[in-house]
Design an enzyme around this catalytic site. Structure first.
Site, PDB file in Angstrom:
ATOM      1  N   ARG A   1      78.347-143.501 -39.558  1.00 40.02           N
ATOM      2  CA  ARG A   1      78.932-143.048 -40.824  1.00 40.02           C
ATOM      3  C   ARG A   1      80.063-143.959 -41.319  1.00 40.02           C
ATOM      4  NH1 ARG A   1      75.090-140.186 -40.393  1.00 40.02           N
ATOM      5  NH2 ARG A   1      74.872-138.041 -41.111  1.00 40.02           N
TER       6      ARG A   1
ATOM      7  N   SER B   1      77.763-132.701 -44.630  1.00 43.39           N
ATOM      8  CA  SER B   1      78.671-132.516 -43.497  1.00 43.39           C
ATOM      9  C   SER B   1      80.095-132.823 -43.952  1.00 43.39           C
ATOM     10  CB  SER B   1      78.336-133.483 -42.367  1.00 43.39           C
ATOM     11  OG  SER B   1      76.996-133.320 -41.968  1.00 43.39           O
TER      12      SER B   1
ATOM     13  N   GLU C   1      84.443-136.385 -42.996  1.00 44.11           N
ATOM     14  CA  GLU C   1      83.444-137.387 -43.352  1.00 44.11           C
ATOM     15  C   GLU C   1      83.502-137.610 -44.866  1.00 44.11           C
ATOM     16  OE1 GLU C   1      79.382-138.651 -44.299  1.00 44.11           O
ATOM     17  OE2 GLU C   1      79.299-136.567 -43.659  1.00 44.11           O
TER      18      GLU C   1
HETATM   19  N1  EPU Z   1      74.974-126.581 -34.448  1.00 43.69           N
HETATM   20  C1  EPU Z   1      75.497-125.355 -34.155  1.00 43.69           C
HETATM   21  N2  EPU Z   1      76.018-124.606 -35.186  1.00 43.69           N
HETATM   22  C2  EPU Z   1      76.016-125.034 -36.472  1.00 43.69           C
HETATM   23  C3  EPU Z   1      75.482-126.298 -36.768  1.00 43.69           C
HETATM   24  C4  EPU Z   1      74.959-127.063 -35.719  1.00 43.69           C
HETATM   25  O1  EPU Z   1      75.540-124.923 -33.022  1.00 43.69           O
HETATM   26  O2  EPU Z   1      76.482-124.294 -37.332  1.00 43.69           O
HETATM   27  C5  EPU Z   1      74.366-127.358 -33.367  1.00 43.69           C
HETATM   28  C6  EPU Z   1      72.843-127.368 -33.522  1.00 43.69           C
HETATM   29  O3  EPU Z   1      72.254-126.294 -32.889  1.00 43.69           O
HETATM   30  C7  EPU Z   1      72.456-128.671 -32.852  1.00 43.69           C
HETATM   31  C8  EPU Z   1      73.639-129.564 -33.138  1.00 43.69           C
HETATM   32  O4  EPU Z   1      74.748-128.712 -33.473  1.00 43.69           O
HETATM   33  O5  EPU Z   1      72.351-128.509 -31.466  1.00 43.69           O
HETATM   34  C9  EPU Z   1      73.372-130.577 -34.247  1.00 43.69           C
HETATM   35  O6  EPU Z   1      73.097-129.915 -35.458  1.00 43.69           O
HETATM   36  P1  EPU Z   1      72.184-130.597 -36.596  1.00 43.69           P
HETATM   37  O7  EPU Z   1      70.901-131.036 -36.040  1.00 43.69           O
HETATM   38  O8  EPU Z   1      72.160-129.661 -37.767  1.00 43.69           O
HETATM   39  O9  EPU Z   1      72.946-131.934 -36.975  1.00 43.69           O
HETATM   40  P2  EPU Z   1      74.488-132.288 -37.160  1.00 43.69           P
HETATM   41  O10 EPU Z   1      74.899-133.146 -36.032  1.00 43.69           O
HETATM   42  O11 EPU Z   1      75.296-131.060 -37.427  1.00 43.69           O
HETATM   43  C10 EPU Z   1      74.013-134.516 -38.409  1.00 43.69           C
HETATM   44  C11 EPU Z   1      74.482-135.189 -39.666  1.00 43.69           C
HETATM   45  C12 EPU Z   1      73.747-134.625 -40.887  1.00 43.69           C
HETATM   46  C13 EPU Z   1      72.251-134.822 -40.686  1.00 43.69           C
HETATM   47  C14 EPU Z   1      71.837-134.109 -39.385  1.00 43.69           C
HETATM   48  C15 EPU Z   1      70.380-134.320 -39.051  1.00 43.69           C
HETATM   49  C16 EPU Z   1      76.787-135.869 -39.248  1.00 43.69           C
HETATM   50  C17 EPU Z   1      78.239-135.623 -39.544  1.00 43.69           C
HETATM   51  N3  EPU Z   1      75.919-135.028 -39.830  1.00 43.69           N
HETATM   52  O12 EPU Z   1      74.442-133.158 -38.497  1.00 43.69           O
HETATM   53  O13 EPU Z   1      74.133-135.382 -42.011  1.00 43.69           O
HETATM   54  O14 EPU Z   1      71.515-134.287 -41.775  1.00 43.69           O
HETATM   55  O15 EPU Z   1      72.626-134.644 -38.279  1.00 43.69           O
HETATM   56  O16 EPU Z   1      70.205-135.623 -38.613  1.00 43.69           O
HETATM   57  O17 EPU Z   1      76.467-136.805 -38.519  1.00 43.69           O
HETATM   58  C18 EPU Z   1      75.685-135.510 -43.827  1.00 43.69           C
HETATM   59  O18 EPU Z   1      76.062-136.578 -43.337  1.00 43.69           O
HETATM   60  O19 EPU Z   1      76.187-135.039 -44.864  1.00 43.69           O
HETATM   61  C19 EPU Z   1      74.633-134.756 -43.150  1.00 43.69           C
HETATM   62  C20 EPU Z   1      74.199-133.579 -43.595  1.00 43.69           C
END
Ligand code: EPU
Length: 345
Positions: free
Chosen positions: A164, A238, A334
């Site tokens: 990012r 995010s 972010e």
């Molecule tokens: N999780 C929770 N509770 C929540 C949200 C997530 O426990 O409320 C857990 C999920 O169960 C999972 C883990 O956290 O085990 C990761 O969650 P998720 O797959 O939704 O991805 P993320 O790490 O929260 C990142 C990116 C997103 C991108 C997704 C999918 C960042 C800051 N965010 O989110 O990007 O869509 O992966 O690849 O790296 C963005 O940058 O605006 C964005 C939406």
């Protein structure tokens, strides 16, 4: 160059926060920007560059020019041996570029389907989702030097991409305006379904031999089920980055909370999902007036109607402090927060 005064920015950012730009200038070409700095040299250094507005939060009213980069156009160049270069103006909507590439039979950016914003912002923060990042297909970009108006070309190495982030958010911050990007796509792209939810969704869709189009369809399905549509509920994706912590600190956390998910993040470090931390600090689906977290993804802060920038900011600070208190991990935003007047976020 189109110049307007007193323009509401509510519909120019995906957070949908009501603020007014004293002067709103549409930049349709590199020459438009060169004309602007010639006519307004003093304002130019303070002006804010706004693309699709998908990663900004106005904490306060702007008292500077807002330059909306609207340089359009998509062109492809066949390199032979499967590779096609695709060049897009900074103002092209990112998802439109993804759809254009799929219609042209090109793969490489399907995992980045439905990411809001315009092409110019994509390299700034090296957009990423579902196991792919922009840097994986990046060829080069053109950017205008903000002071001189000269056009420069940057290779992937020059951009110094990270999680990012890029040189344009670090050492070159505020120095360039990205005017066009060029990506290296493929006619026979290897699809990437490494991210668990993607292969699972393809299976649910009954797809047995997916190509880029099917992967894109699956990603669109996942995003629509998990993330709020900013046209209905203002948000900037995010709000925080996923924190990267030393392994020793992670091991302690894991001993206390064996359910914590994690990803390797280079030698000696582990990445922890901020969404998990926020949920387990008790903030998932919580609201303070019109500012809240999304019930299906706690990492997304939402404007449920008429939230002010400072209300979103105040919620974000409460979450950051509470997560730090409960888990000893500090979250970094972010989203670009405009108008902090030198205060720490
Ligand atoms: N999780 C929770 N509770 C929540 C949200 C997530 O426990 O409320 C857990 C999920 O169960 C999972 C883990 O956290 O085990 C990761 O969650 P998720 O797959 O939704 O991805 P993320 O790490 O929260 C990142 C990116 C997103 C991108 C997704 C999918 C960042 C800051 N965010 O989110 O990007 O869509 O992966 O690849 O790296 C963005 O940058 O605006 C964005 C939406």
């Amino acid at each position: 160059m189109n110049v307007q005064t007193s323009v509401s920015l509510k519909n120019h950012t995906t957070f949908g926060i009501e603020v007014t730009a004293p002067r709103f200038i549409q930049i349709d070409s590199v020459e438009d920007y060169q004309d602007y700095i010639e006519v307004h040299p003093d304002e130019a250094s303070k002006a804010m560059i706004l693309g699709g507005g998908s990663n900004v939060l106005f904490a306060d009213e702007p008292n500077f020019d807002v330059l909306n980069i609207s340089i359009t156009g998509i062109a492809t160049e066949d390199q032979g041996n499967d590779i096609v270069l695709i060049r897009a103006g900074a103002g092209v909507v990112w998802h439109d570029l993804v759809m254009y590439s799929l219609d042209a039979g090109l793969g490489g950016i399907e995992n980045l389907s439905l990411i809001p914003g315009c092409c110019g912002a994509a390299p700034m923060q090296n957009i990423g989702a579902y196991g792919a990042e922009l840097k994986d297909v990046f060829h080069s970009l053109e950017a205008i030097n903000r002071k001189s108006g000269e056009l420069h070309t940057f290779t992937g190495d020059d951009c110094r991409f990270g999680y990012r982030t890029s040189a344009f958010k670090e050492e070159l911050k505020g120095e360039y305006i990205i005017s066009a990007i060029t990506l290296r796509l493929s006619k026979n792209a290897q699809i990437n379904t490494s991210y668990g939810a993607v292969s699972q969704t393809l299976e649910e869709m009954g797809v047995t031999n997916p190509g880029p189009r099917e992967v894109s369809d699956a990603i669109i399905r996942i995003r629509q089920s998990k993330l709020p549509d900013w046209k209905k509920y203002g948000n900037a994706g995010s709000f925080f980055k996923n924190p990267v912590i030393p392994n020793a600190q992670f091991d302690k956390l894991k001993a206390e909370r064996p359910d914590v998910p994690s990803y390797p993040a280079g030698e000696g470090f582990t990445k922890v999902p901020a969404g998990w931390l926020i949920q387990h600090a008790g903030w998932k689906g919580k609201r303070q007036g019109d500012a809240g977290t999304w019930p299906h993804q706690a990492l997304v802060l939402v404007n449920y109607g008429n939230a002010k920038g400072h209300e979103i900011l105040s919620l974000a600070r409460s979450i950051r402090d509470d997560v730090e208190h409960k888990f000893g991990i500090r979250l970094d935003p972010e989203v670009n927060i405009i108008g902090l007047k030198g205060e720490d976020f």
